[in-house]
Design a protein around this motif. Sequence first.
Motif, PDB file in Angstrom:
ATOM      1  N   ALA A   1     -21.683  19.363 -11.969  1.00 41.04           N
ATOM      2  CA  ALA A   1     -22.834  20.200 -12.316  1.00 41.04           C
ATOM      3  C   ALA A   1     -22.465  21.674 -12.329  1.00 41.04           C
ATOM      4  N   ARG A   2     -21.647  22.096 -11.379  1.00 36.45           N
ATOM      5  CA  ARG A   2     -21.231  23.509 -11.339  1.00 36.45           C
ATOM      6  C   ARG A   2     -20.324  23.844 -12.516  1.00 36.45           C
ATOM      7  N   LEU A   3     -19.435  22.925 -12.886  1.00 35.91           N
ATOM      8  CA  LEU A   3     -18.576  23.171 -14.048  1.00 35.91           C
ATOM      9  C   LEU A   3     -19.419  23.302 -15.314  1.00 35.91           C
ATOM     10  N   ALA A   4     -20.453  22.495 -15.426  1.00 39.44           N
ATOM     11  CA  ALA A   4     -21.321  22.525 -16.608  1.00 39.44           C
ATOM     12  C   ALA A   4     -22.287  23.703 -16.605  1.00 39.44           C
ATOM     13  N   GLY A   5     -22.314  24.457 -15.522  1.00 33.80           N
ATOM     14  CA  GLY A   5     -23.210  25.606 -15.455  1.00 33.80           C
ATOM     15  C   GLY A   5     -24.671  25.218 -15.290  1.00 33.80           C
ATOM     16  N   TYR A   6     -24.917  24.056 -14.671  1.00 35.23           N
ATOM     17  CA  TYR A   6     -26.298  23.666 -14.406  1.00 35.23           C
ATOM     18  C   TYR A   6     -26.906  24.613 -13.367  1.00 35.23           C
TER      19      TYR A   6
ATOM     20  N   ASN B   1     -24.312  17.884  -3.878  1.00 35.91           N
ATOM     21  CA  ASN B   1     -23.968  16.494  -3.631  1.00 35.91           C
ATOM     22  C   ASN B   1     -22.517  16.209  -4.007  1.00 35.91           C
ATOM     23  N   VAL B   2     -21.838  15.380  -3.202  1.00 35.76           N
ATOM     24  CA  VAL B   2     -20.430  15.085  -3.437  1.00 35.76           C
ATOM     25  C   VAL B   2     -20.222  14.345  -4.753  1.00 35.76           C
ATOM     26  N   PHE B   3     -21.217  13.564  -5.199  1.00 32.50           N
ATOM     27  CA  PHE B   3     -21.064  12.780  -6.418  1.00 32.50           C
ATOM     28  C   PHE B   3     -21.318  13.615  -7.677  1.00 32.50           C
TER      29      PHE B   3
ATOM     30  N   SER C   1     -31.296  21.786  -5.662  1.00 34.23           N
ATOM     31  CA  SER C   1     -30.105  22.337  -5.027  1.00 34.23           C
ATOM     32  C   SER C   1     -29.312  21.276  -4.274  1.00 34.23           C
ATOM     33  N   GLU C   2     -30.015  20.260  -3.711  1.00 31.54           N
ATOM     34  CA  GLU C   2     -29.285  19.228  -2.970  1.00 31.54           C
ATOM     35  C   GLU C   2     -28.420  18.382  -3.889  1.00 31.54           C
ATOM     36  N   LEU C   3     -28.790  18.259  -5.170  1.00 29.40           N
ATOM     37  CA  LEU C   3     -27.939  17.540  -6.118  1.00 29.40           C
ATOM     38  C   LEU C   3     -26.717  18.370  -6.507  1.00 29.40           C
TER      39      LEU C   3
ATOM     40  N   ALA D   1     -21.987   5.586  -9.408  1.00 26.99           N
ATOM     41  CA  ALA D   1     -21.374   6.286  -8.285  1.00 26.99           C
ATOM     42  C   ALA D   1     -19.889   6.523  -8.533  1.00 26.99           C
ATOM     43  N   GLY D   2     -19.197   5.507  -9.044  1.00 22.31           N
ATOM     44  CA  GLY D   2     -17.759   5.637  -9.270  1.00 22.31           C
ATOM     45  C   GLY D   2     -17.421   6.658 -10.340  1.00 22.31           C
TER      46      GLY D   2
END
Length: 266
Positions: free
Chosen positions: A133-138, A126-128, A121-123, A30-31
């Motif tokens: 994930a968006r930066l990595a283009g997932y 997700n704040v964590f 999509s919920e991941l 989490a951290g």
Amino acid sequence: MSQAPGLGIPGILHTLREYLVFYSGLGLLAGVSLLWSVLALPLRLVLPRRWRKQTGRWVITMGFRMYLRALSIMGACHFDLKALDTLRGESPMIIAPNHPSLLDALMVISRSPNLACIMKSELVDNVFFGAGARLAGYIRNDSLRSMICLAVEDLRRGSHLLLFPEGTRSNRLPIGTVRGSIALIAKEARVPIQTVFIETESAFLTKGWPFFRKPSMPIHYRIRLGQRFDPPTDVRGFTVELERYFQSALAEARLPPLSSMGARAP
């Protein structure tokens, strides 16, 4: 699987240690994930477009690799993932593992720095995990058409693609229903499908397992490669063939029993 000590002071100390290791592992994940999300937000704005995916995927790979190493050092898990290293640097392909537990994606990503990943999509929200994930283009899975188009585009640009054929964690053994999207993406992108087998004896984080329920430790995970299939021409026929192949190949594999909450009758 190691046996837990009996009752008495040694047994109590062993149990307390397992709880400490378990919650330390969850806290570490989490951290690290939250820290990377905080850093990924500004990086997505300032990095040139051509560097975003490469940077995001490399950091996630290294982060997961260090996290799994930490679990090994703490004695929570033992990982045998070296089979995945042979895929690094190869031409575009779909990496298609069975999906017994939530740790599966972490294990594959930790050995594959040039990897696109299809995520719920919920991941992605997700704040964590979302910013990283968006930066990595997932790729989000909430729109089937968009998911397929983005996956094909990523493969044509030279990436590997992690795609679980079931689309979710297994809800029956040895594997759940294989979805046709994997064959369709491989057909459109004209890339092979590399099957991967994930084996473990523990039901930890299988479908229906409560997230904060401590398992017996250490947990052993092993990954091995299966057959590599050429790009299909018949999506429906290949989907049936792929499911039969997984069922046959996993018939004698070490697979965990499914939680009663996640199991489905055959």
